[in-house]
Design an enzyme around this catalytic site. Structure first.
Site, mmCIF file in Angstrom:
data_model
loop_
_atom_site.group_PDB
_atom_site.id
_atom_site.type_symbol
_atom_site.label_atom_id
_atom_site.label_comp_id
_atom_site.label_asym_id
_atom_site.label_seq_id
_atom_site.Cartn_x
_atom_site.Cartn_y
_atom_site.Cartn_z
ATOM 1 N N CYS A 65 -2.543 -1.904 5.509
ATOM 2 C CA CYS A 65 -1.592 -2.622 5.328
ATOM 3 C C CYS A 65 -1.492 -3.508 6.606
ATOM 4 O O CYS A 65 -2.290 -4.309 7.055
ATOM 5 C CB CYS A 65 -0.455 -1.744 5.198
ATOM 6 S SG CYS A 65 0.096 -0.736 6.080
ATOM 7 N N ARG A 124 2.269 1.948 5.139
ATOM 8 C CA ARG A 124 2.656 1.535 3.690
ATOM 9 C C ARG A 124 1.310 1.827 2.851
ATOM 10 O O ARG A 124 1.241 2.507 2.002
ATOM 11 C CB ARG A 124 2.876 0.190 3.474
ATOM 12 C CG ARG A 124 4.240 -0.371 3.556
ATOM 13 C CD ARG A 124 4.381 -1.890 3.397
ATOM 14 N NE ARG A 124 3.601 -2.612 4.464
ATOM 15 C CZ ARG A 124 3.579 -3.972 4.605
ATOM 16 N NH1 ARG A 124 4.100 -4.887 3.211
ATOM 17 N NH2 ARG A 124 2.991 -4.468 5.492
#
Length: 321
Positions: A271, A276
């Site tokens: 990410c 994430r």
């Protein structure tokens, strides 16, 4: 019509027949139970956690991104961990050292044999990052609270305002499992088709296309926009339901298969800074059982590296301002 009772030999055969049928049925039930346990091995529900919250072997750890959210109220008995200081080396761009991580876990009251439940805000972004770090250091019996703070609060389950100071734990950190971690050369090799790893970019479509360098308001930036060549874009939020829980295994398998990720090849998730992507790592690795590494250098490393290949669909160029 008179009833005919079986002779002794026939009765024994009939008994063996019934016993065999019983064993087959029991095996089927055990198989179903084992499958359920396997599917639930890395997640616990809010209902399970509330029912087991006073288990002396249970350790609950919150890893949230929003400052002060723990202090405003947390799951009773939870210990607060700050991802940007506790789970990383505060000077080097690296995860916490084994010594510091062991010290952290002992402060949290963790000993060998404990069951550890991690949870946090933002649908467990950084709780999943925590699970990844725990896995790198081979800590056993680590689970995520499915739905995290969002689901716990939505169900009006109890929150505590005052944190407890746990009795110090005695856990010892063993060998490091670096097979869970991708480095810049691994990603470049995948981009240049020198390895068979599949890249999964879990950022937003605007980040992936290069329209924006990063989400608004963040501090960690790169000087280039776009994505790693060949990476499939499956934003992390597609893996969760409206209540913040992970979608079913079948739904997850179909979601990633549609993007060309079916578990037949090793996977690298990334990410912007790795948090994430650790959520997607958890879905692919823990729930689907695929061979997955998380690239925690992510776009802030790759987008600042010199000479690496980049796809920039939007054509956005850094202006140096």
């Amino acid at each position: 019509m008179p009833l005919h009772y079986p002779r002794a030999a026939s009765a024994r055969k009939f008994g063996r027949f019934l016993a065999t049928r019983f064993l087959i049925a029991a095996a089927a039930l055990l198989g179903a139970s084992a499958a359920f346990a396997q599917a639930s091995e890395f997640l616990v529900s809010t209902d399970w956690l509330e029912k087991n919250i006073n288990d002396p072997k249970l350790r609950i750890i919150e890893v949230s991104v929003t400052p002060g959210v723990f202090e405003r109220g947390h799951i009773p008995g939870a210990y607060n961990v700050a991802w940007h200081t506790d789970l990383v080396d505060p000077v080097r761009r690296d995860i916490a050292t084994p010594q510091n991580f062991e010290k952290l876990l002992r402060q949290a009251g963790v000993s060998d044999g404990n069951t550890i439940v991690l949870y946090g805000d933002n649908n467990n972004w950084f709780a999943a990052w925590g699970a990844w770090v725990f896995d790198i250091y081979n800590v056993k019996n680590v689970k995520l609270l499915d739905g995290g703070r969002k689901k716990w609060e939505a169900e009006n389950r109890p929150l505590a305002a005052v944190a407890r100071t746990p009795v110090a734990g005695t856990i010892r950190i063993g060998a490091t499992n670096n097979a869970l971690r991708a480095r810049l050369p691994d990603v470049v090799a995948a981009a240049e088709k020198k390895s068979n790893a599949v890249l999964v970019d879990i950022r937003s479509a605007d980040e992936y296309s290069g329209k924006v360098f990063a989400p608004a308001g963040v501090q960690e930036l790169s000087v280039r926009a776009g994505h790693v060549p060949g990476a499939a874009n499956v934003p992390w939020g597609q893996a969760v339901a409206a209540d913040g829980t992970f979608k079913s295994v079948d739904e997850l398998r179909k979601l990633y298969a549609a993007a060309g990720v079916d578990g037949s090849k090793p996977v690298i998730t990334y990410c912007r800074i790795g948090e994430r992507s650790s959520h997607t790592w958890f879905a692919l690795k823990k729930l689907l059982g695929y061979d997955v590494r998380n690239y925690d250098g992510s776009w802030t490393e790759y987008g600042n590296a010199v000479g690496v290949p980049v796809v920039n669909l939007a054509g956005t160029v850094w202006g140096g301002k």
